[in-house]
Write a protein that holds these residues in place. Structure first.
Motif, PDB file in Angstrom:
ATOM      1  N   THR A  78       0.679  -0.953   0.345  1.00 62.47           N
ATOM      2  CA  THR A  78       0.291   0.085   0.053  1.00 62.47           C
ATOM      3  C   THR A  78       0.828   1.343  -0.237  1.00 62.47           C
ATOM      4  O   THR A  78       1.585   1.416   0.532  1.00 62.47           O
ATOM      5  CB  THR A  78      -1.321   0.236   1.152  1.00 62.47           C
ATOM      6  OG1 THR A  78      -1.419  -0.970   1.653  1.00 62.47           O
ATOM      7  CG2 THR A  78      -1.920   1.446   0.956  1.00 62.47           C
ATOM      8  N   LEU A  79       0.587   2.011  -1.200  1.00 64.25           N
ATOM      9  CA  LEU A  79       1.632   3.787  -1.137  1.00 64.25           C
ATOM     10  C   LEU A  79       0.444   4.247  -0.568  1.00 64.25           C
ATOM     11  O   LEU A  79      -1.030   4.521  -0.681  1.00 64.25           O
ATOM     12  CB  LEU A  79       1.917   3.624  -2.791  1.00 64.25           C
ATOM     13  CG  LEU A  79       2.436   2.802  -3.402  1.00 64.25           C
ATOM     14  CD1 LEU A  79       2.840   3.337  -4.790  1.00 64.25           C
ATOM     15  CD2 LEU A  79       4.333   2.491  -2.640  1.00 64.25           C
ATOM     16  N   ALA A  84       0.676  15.739  -2.146  1.00 60.85           N
ATOM     17  CA  ALA A  84      -0.169  15.046  -4.207  1.00 60.85           C
ATOM     18  C   ALA A  84       1.025  14.185  -4.446  1.00 60.85           C
ATOM     19  O   ALA A  84       2.690  14.756  -3.907  1.00 60.85           O
ATOM     20  CB  ALA A  84      -0.657  16.740  -5.107  1.00 60.85           C
ATOM     21  N   VAL A  85       0.219  13.599  -5.279  1.00 60.21           N
ATOM     22  CA  VAL A  85       1.399  12.431  -6.310  1.00 60.21           C
ATOM     23  C   VAL A  85       1.251  12.601  -7.354  1.00 60.21           C
ATOM     24  O   VAL A  85       0.243  12.285  -7.857  1.00 60.21           O
ATOM     25  CB  VAL A  85       0.782  10.995  -5.180  1.00 60.21           C
ATOM     26  CG1 VAL A  85       2.333   9.909  -7.344  1.00 60.21           C
ATOM     27  CG2 VAL A  85       1.722  10.843  -4.107  1.00 60.21           C
ATOM     28  N   ALA A  86       2.301  12.966  -8.503  1.00 61.08           N
ATOM     29  CA  ALA A  86       1.685  12.922  -9.930  1.00 61.08           C
ATOM     30  C   ALA A  86       1.315  11.535 -10.692  1.00 61.08           C
ATOM     31  O   ALA A  86       1.325  10.401  -9.992  1.00 61.08           O
ATOM     32  CB  ALA A  86       3.308  12.591 -10.515  1.00 61.08           C
ATOM     33  N   PRO A  87       0.942  12.069 -11.521  1.00 58.54           N
ATOM     34  CA  PRO A  87      -0.160  11.337 -12.032  1.00 58.54           C
ATOM     35  C   PRO A  87       1.083  10.163 -12.457  1.00 58.54           C
ATOM     36  O   PRO A  87       1.911  10.007 -13.154  1.00 58.54           O
ATOM     37  CB  PRO A  87      -1.140  11.566 -13.492  1.00 58.54           C
ATOM     38  CG  PRO A  87      -0.733  13.644 -12.752  1.00 58.54           C
ATOM     39  CD  PRO A  87       0.454  13.505 -12.255  1.00 58.54           C
ATOM     40  N   LEU A 113      -4.000   7.588 -12.996  1.00 60.51           N
ATOM     41  CA  LEU A 113      -4.458   7.752 -11.570  1.00 60.51           C
ATOM     42  C   LEU A 113      -3.541   8.529 -10.279  1.00 60.51           C
ATOM     43  O   LEU A 113      -2.516   8.880 -11.068  1.00 60.51           O
ATOM     44  CB  LEU A 113      -3.979   6.354 -10.400  1.00 60.51           C
ATOM     45  CG  LEU A 113      -4.358   5.057 -11.550  1.00 60.51           C
ATOM     46  CD1 LEU A 113      -3.612   4.038 -10.784  1.00 60.51           C
ATOM     47  CD2 LEU A 113      -6.150   5.133 -11.676  1.00 60.51           C
ATOM     48  N   THR A 114      -4.117   9.002  -9.670  1.00 68.62           N
ATOM     49  CA  THR A 114      -3.270  10.786  -8.853  1.00 68.62           C
ATOM     50  C   THR A 114      -3.455   9.953  -7.707  1.00 68.62           C
ATOM     51  O   THR A 114      -4.682   9.462  -6.839  1.00 68.62           O
ATOM     52  CB  THR A 114      -3.866  11.980  -9.518  1.00 68.62           C
ATOM     53  OG1 THR A 114      -5.053  12.138  -9.308  1.00 68.62           O
ATOM     54  CG2 THR A 114      -3.333  12.011 -11.189  1.00 68.62           C
ATOM     55  N   PHE A 121      -3.304   3.472  -2.868  1.00 65.22           N
ATOM     56  CA  PHE A 121      -3.214   2.884  -4.008  1.00 65.22           C
ATOM     57  C   PHE A 121      -2.490   1.597  -3.398  1.00 65.22           C
ATOM     58  O   PHE A 121      -1.388   1.444  -2.886  1.00 65.22           O
ATOM     59  CB  PHE A 121      -1.918   3.536  -4.662  1.00 65.22           C
ATOM     60  CG  PHE A 121      -2.330   2.915  -5.933  1.00 65.22           C
ATOM     61  CD1 PHE A 121      -2.922   2.418  -7.307  1.00 65.22           C
ATOM     62  CD2 PHE A 121      -1.115   2.473  -6.620  1.00 65.22           C
ATOM     63  CE1 PHE A 121      -3.258   2.100  -8.549  1.00 65.22           C
ATOM     64  CE2 PHE A 121      -0.766   1.713  -7.881  1.00 65.22           C
ATOM     65  CZ  PHE A 121      -2.214   0.819  -8.507  1.00 65.22           C
ATOM     66  N   THR A 122      -3.096   0.321  -3.718  1.00 62.87           N
ATOM     67  CA  THR A 122      -2.687  -1.305  -2.950  1.00 62.87           C
ATOM     68  C   THR A 122      -2.490  -1.656  -4.258  1.00 62.87           C
ATOM     69  O   THR A 122      -2.319  -1.630  -4.802  1.00 62.87           O
ATOM     70  CB  THR A 122      -3.943  -1.716  -1.996  1.00 62.87           C
ATOM     71  OG1 THR A 122      -4.356  -1.186  -1.179  1.00 62.87           O
ATOM     72  CG2 THR A 122      -3.532  -2.803  -1.718  1.00 62.87           C
TER      73      THR A 122
END
Length: 135
Positions: A78-79, A84-87, A113-114, A121-122
């Motif tokens: 799992t991240l 914010a994490v870029a697409p 995905l962003t 995000f798993t």
């Protein structure tokens, strides 16, 4: 569901003892630029910035064979975003222990995905059939 693709060079690197999938540190790289099967090392991939992302190290659950079929089982990862994490659309698995950070495989999630602050995000790796099998 993400589609799976192994990198062509992985087969040769495995045969020439670049990888020890049972003990090497595997890591996730994220990209919004499509990798190709001909990519061989991490430098071939255009990565996003990981400034706001948790550890991308993967834990190997098991690396074994049964009746001549080898399976690599990885623990789900799992991240978590701390900003914010870029697409990204592509999730690449590479061997961080190898000198050149040799590529193993990637998943195409079909669209970018962003992640916003606090979102996760798993990566749900197949615990039954493994990330990959070699027969």
């Amino acid at each position: 569901m993400a589609s799976f693709q192994k990198f062509n060079a992985f087969v040769e690197a495995l045969a020439e003892k670049v990888h020890n999938l049972g003990s090497d540190q595997l890591v996730v790289a994220l990209s919004n630029t499509a990798p190709t099967a001909s990519n061989a090392v991490l430098a071939d991939i255009t990565q996003i910035s990981y400034t706001n992302l948790s550890s991308r190290n993967i834990t190997t659950t098991s690396s074994s064979q049964s009746s001549g079929t080898y399976k690599l089982i990885l623990q789900d990862l799992t991240l978590t975003a701390s900003g914010a994490v870029a697409p990204f659309r592509y999730v690449v698995i590479y061997n961080d222990t190898s000198a050149s950070d040799n590529l193993i495989c990637f998943y195409d999630y079909g669209s970018a995905l962003t992640l916003a602050n606090g979102e996760t995000f798993t990566l749900d790796f197949d615990a039954t059939n493994g990330v990959l099998q070699i027969a």
